[in-house]
Motif scaffolding. Structure first.
Motif, PDB file in Angstrom:
ATOM      1  N   THR A 258       0.831  -1.214   0.000  1.00 60.71           N
ATOM      2  CA  THR A 258       0.000   0.000   0.000  1.00 60.71           C
ATOM      3  C   THR A 258       0.858   1.253   0.000  1.00 60.71           C
ATOM      4  OG1 THR A 258      -1.700  -1.194   1.224  1.00 60.71           O
ATOM      5  CG2 THR A 258      -1.842   1.203   1.236  1.00 60.71           C
ATOM      6  N   ASN A 265      -9.080   5.495  -2.921  1.00 59.38           N
ATOM      7  CA  ASN A 265      -9.565   5.440  -1.548  1.00 59.38           C
ATOM      8  C   ASN A 265     -10.154   4.074  -1.204  1.00 59.38           C
ATOM      9  OD1 ASN A 265      -8.803   8.068  -1.028  1.00 59.38           O
ATOM     10  ND2 ASN A 265     -10.815   8.945  -1.545  1.00 59.38           N
ATOM     11  N   ASP A 266     -10.863   3.495  -2.140  1.00 61.41           N
ATOM     12  CA  ASP A 266     -11.452   2.175  -1.879  1.00 61.41           C
ATOM     13  C   ASP A 266     -10.364   1.124  -1.665  1.00 61.41           C
ATOM     14  OD1 ASP A 266     -13.982   3.178  -2.050  1.00 61.41           O
ATOM     15  OD2 ASP A 266     -14.250   2.662  -4.184  1.00 61.41           O
ATOM     16  N   GLN A 267      -9.296   1.242  -2.457  1.00 62.88           N
ATOM     17  CA  GLN A 267      -8.193   0.287  -2.306  1.00 62.88           C
ATOM     18  C   GLN A 267      -7.469   0.474  -0.962  1.00 62.88           C
ATOM     19  OE1 GLN A 267      -6.118   1.275  -5.975  1.00 62.88           O
ATOM     20  NE2 GLN A 267      -6.769  -0.690  -6.906  1.00 62.88           N
ATOM     21  N   TYR A 268      -7.312   1.771  -0.572  1.00 57.93           N
ATOM     22  CA  TYR A 268      -6.711   2.015   0.750  1.00 57.93           C
ATOM     23  C   TYR A 268      -7.583   1.410   1.857  1.00 57.93           C
ATOM     24  CZ  TYR A 268      -2.986   5.158  -0.808  1.00 57.93           C
ATOM     25  OH  TYR A 268      -1.842   5.666  -1.381  1.00 57.93           O
ATOM     26  N   ARG A 269      -8.901   1.631   1.706  1.00 56.80           N
ATOM     27  CA  ARG A 269      -9.789   1.072   2.731  1.00 56.80           C
ATOM     28  C   ARG A 269      -9.683  -0.457   2.775  1.00 56.80           C
ATOM     29  NH1 ARG A 269     -13.386   4.966   0.491  1.00 56.80           N
ATOM     30  NH2 ARG A 269     -13.772   6.706   1.934  1.00 56.80           N
ATOM     31  N   GLU A 270      -9.594  -1.055   1.601  1.00 54.66           N
ATOM     32  CA  GLU A 270      -9.464  -2.521   1.544  1.00 54.66           C
ATOM     33  C   GLU A 270      -8.167  -2.982   2.206  1.00 54.66           C
ATOM     34  OE1 GLU A 270     -10.301  -6.435   0.865  1.00 54.66           O
ATOM     35  OE2 GLU A 270     -11.620  -4.684   0.624  1.00 54.66           O
ATOM     36  N   SER A 271      -7.063  -2.248   1.967  1.00 53.26           N
ATOM     37  CA  SER A 271      -5.774  -2.600   2.579  1.00 53.26           C
ATOM     38  C   SER A 271      -5.830  -2.446   4.095  1.00 53.26           C
ATOM     39  CB  SER A 271      -4.662  -1.717   2.012  1.00 53.26           C
ATOM     40  OG  SER A 271      -4.474  -1.961   0.642  1.00 53.26           O
ATOM     41  N   ILE A 272      -6.439  -1.320   4.516  1.00 54.23           N
ATOM     42  CA  ILE A 272      -6.560  -1.099   5.967  1.00 54.23           C
ATOM     43  C   ILE A 272      -7.439  -2.176   6.598  1.00 54.23           C
ATOM     44  CG2 ILE A 272      -7.458   0.461   7.734  1.00 54.23           C
ATOM     45  CD1 ILE A 272      -6.661   2.792   5.877  1.00 54.23           C
ATOM     46  N   HIS A 273      -8.523  -2.521   5.897  1.00 51.49           N
ATOM     47  CA  HIS A 273      -9.411  -3.565   6.406  1.00 51.49           C
ATOM     48  C   HIS A 273      -8.665  -4.895   6.549  1.00 51.49           C
ATOM     49  CE1 HIS A 273     -13.109  -5.824   7.076  1.00 51.49           C
ATOM     50  NE2 HIS A 273     -12.705  -6.672   6.124  1.00 51.49           N
TER      51      HIS A 273
END
Length: 455
Positions: A258, A265-273
């Motif tokens: 990441t 933003n969606d990809q960042y959220r997925e990585s954080i998740h």
């Protein structure tokens, strides 16, 4: 001081004390016998001279002549004869007069019939002699030189014998103490060779019957426990390293990817998740390890109190549903509870909740409907819990291993886990002196049966 030296000194002291008492008893007994025998001898000599003077009518001068000619350093008895009015009738040696008789002495002899006493080292005897012509007072005195010579000889013999005996006893005790403690010395030498790197070594148990053998057997049993503990610890550390490495590595890799590449933003959220999911795995594993550490405590170090199992079970169900809202857990009371004692045990509430949560969670997560039923009943002196699900089941060849730490069977592909839950549950049940049994059929489900003894 070493035990061998202590034992040697102790037994030497005891036996030396007994020998000393025996020697003193012999000496005192001989001294008393000598004294009594010499008083009797003086008595006989006095009466003999009285008979010669009064019955045989031997002249006093003749008796004195005999006395002077028979005197020697061993027998030097001096006899005097008085009438009851304190008139001297005969004396062996008036010029010497060892006793110095007085009117008071004569009166005492008349009153007591016979007296005995010491004058310096001389023994003195006084007695009444009954004769047809009247009563007479006899006195005799002398020092028992021969008796004292034998007494001194006995004293020196006892002293020398005692000292020699004490030396012999000390050497004997030293020898036997070394022989008696040799197995202990051998044991110490064998124990010195055992280190953390060769815990498989064992010490010689000898004949298996005496106290040293019991010590060796107990020590070997301790080594067996230590070896198992060390092996379990090594396996535990190895498994922990593996279990922690997987989610940490995944989380680190996800975060690095990441960071190295711009994402939406969606990809960042997925990585954080994903990172949060991995972190939750680590947290769950850590909590399980802490619970496992508590369950491994000695039973005497854990606080136990009287608990109603149904109340603990309801609390565990509530905690599970709070953590996993999608799970379904039904609690069934098979019998009406007429008395608290029917389902009460001595236990630790926290640990029991951990065990119940693990069993309920295990049933839910391996069921397609995420559902588990818990039946509670009692029989005689037991409370019985049955945790049942209709999930994928466990292969028969794996049933013997499901309570091993970090073990995961074929069902590991069905859902995530770390293999600690069932191991931890069994540990906790064992701590509460309960039993846990499992019956499972692949494709039909699994049932765990717990039994607790009433308080």
């Amino acid at each position: 001081m070493k035990i061998g030296n202590k034992l040697t000194l102790l037994f030497t002291g005891i036996i030396a004390g007994l020998l000393l008492i025996f020697a003193l008893a012999v000496y005192v007994s001989y001294h008393k016998n000598r004294q009594e025998e010499y008083y009797k001898e003086l008595d006989k000599i006095a009466i003999t001279k009285a008979n010669l003077l009064l019955n045989a009518k031997v002249a006093p001068s003749v008796l004195q002549l005999i006395y002077r000619n028979s005197r020697n350093i061993l027998f030097d008895e001096e006899v005097a004869i008085y009438d009851t009015s304190f008139n001297l009738l005969y004396h062996d040696a008036v010029e010497i007069d060892k006793v110095k008789e007085t009117k008071t002495m004569i009166d005492e002899i008349i009153k007591k019939k016979q007296i005995q006493f010491y004058q310096g080292q001389m023994q003195v005897i006084g007695l009444i002699y009954h004769h047809k012509s009247g009563d007479y007072i006899l006195t005799a005195a002398a020092k028992d030189n021969f008796g004292y010579a034998k007494l001194n000889n006995l004293k020196y013999t006892l002293i020398i014998s005692y000292l020699i005996s004490v030396i012999f006893i000390y050497l004997s005790c030293l020898f036997f103490a070394k022989r008696a403690l040799k197995p202990v010395s051998d044991l110490v030498d064998e124990v010195d060779e055992i280190t953390a790197t060769n815990l498989d070594l064992r010490i010689n148990e000898g004949n298996g019957k005496d106290e040293i053998a019991e010590l060796a057997i107990t020590f070997n049993a301790m080594l067996n426990r230590l070896e198992k503990s060390f092996d379990a610890q090594k396996e535990f550390v190895s498994n922990i390293s593996h279990e922690l490495r997987t989610p940490l590595t995944a989380m680190l890799a996800e975060l690095q990817l990441t960071l190295n590449k711009e994402r939406s933003n969606d990809q960042y959220r997925e990585s954080i998740h994903q990172a949060i999911s991995d972190a939750q795995k680590v947290v769950k594993l850590s909590n399980s390890l802490l619970d496992m550490a508590k369950a491994n405590y000695d039973r005497t170090e854990i606080t136990f109190k009287e608990l109603r199992i149904d109340e603990v079970l309801l609390d565990a169900r509530s905690d599970l549903l709070n953590a996993h809202p999608g799970y379904k857990t039904n609690i069934i009371f098979e019998k009406e509870i007429e008395d608290d004692d029917f389902i009460s045990i001595k236990g630790n509430e926290y640990l029991l909740k951990v065990a119940f949560i693990n069993l309920m969670e295990n049933g839910c997560k391996f069921s397609a409907e995420q559902e588990c039923a818990v039946a509670i009943t009692y029989h005689k002196n037991k409370t019985i819990l049955r945790f049942q699900d209709h999930g994928i089941g466990i292969h028969q060849e794996e049933l013997s291993q499901i309570f091993s730490p970090f073990f995961r069977g074929e069902n590991k592909h069905f859902t995530e886990g770390n293999g600690i839950g069932l191991f931890l549950a069994k540990k906790i049940i064992d701590l509460h002196q309960g039993t846990i049994a499992v019956v499972s059929h692949v494709g039909e489900g699994t049932m765990f049966t717990l039994e607790f003894i009433h308080v």
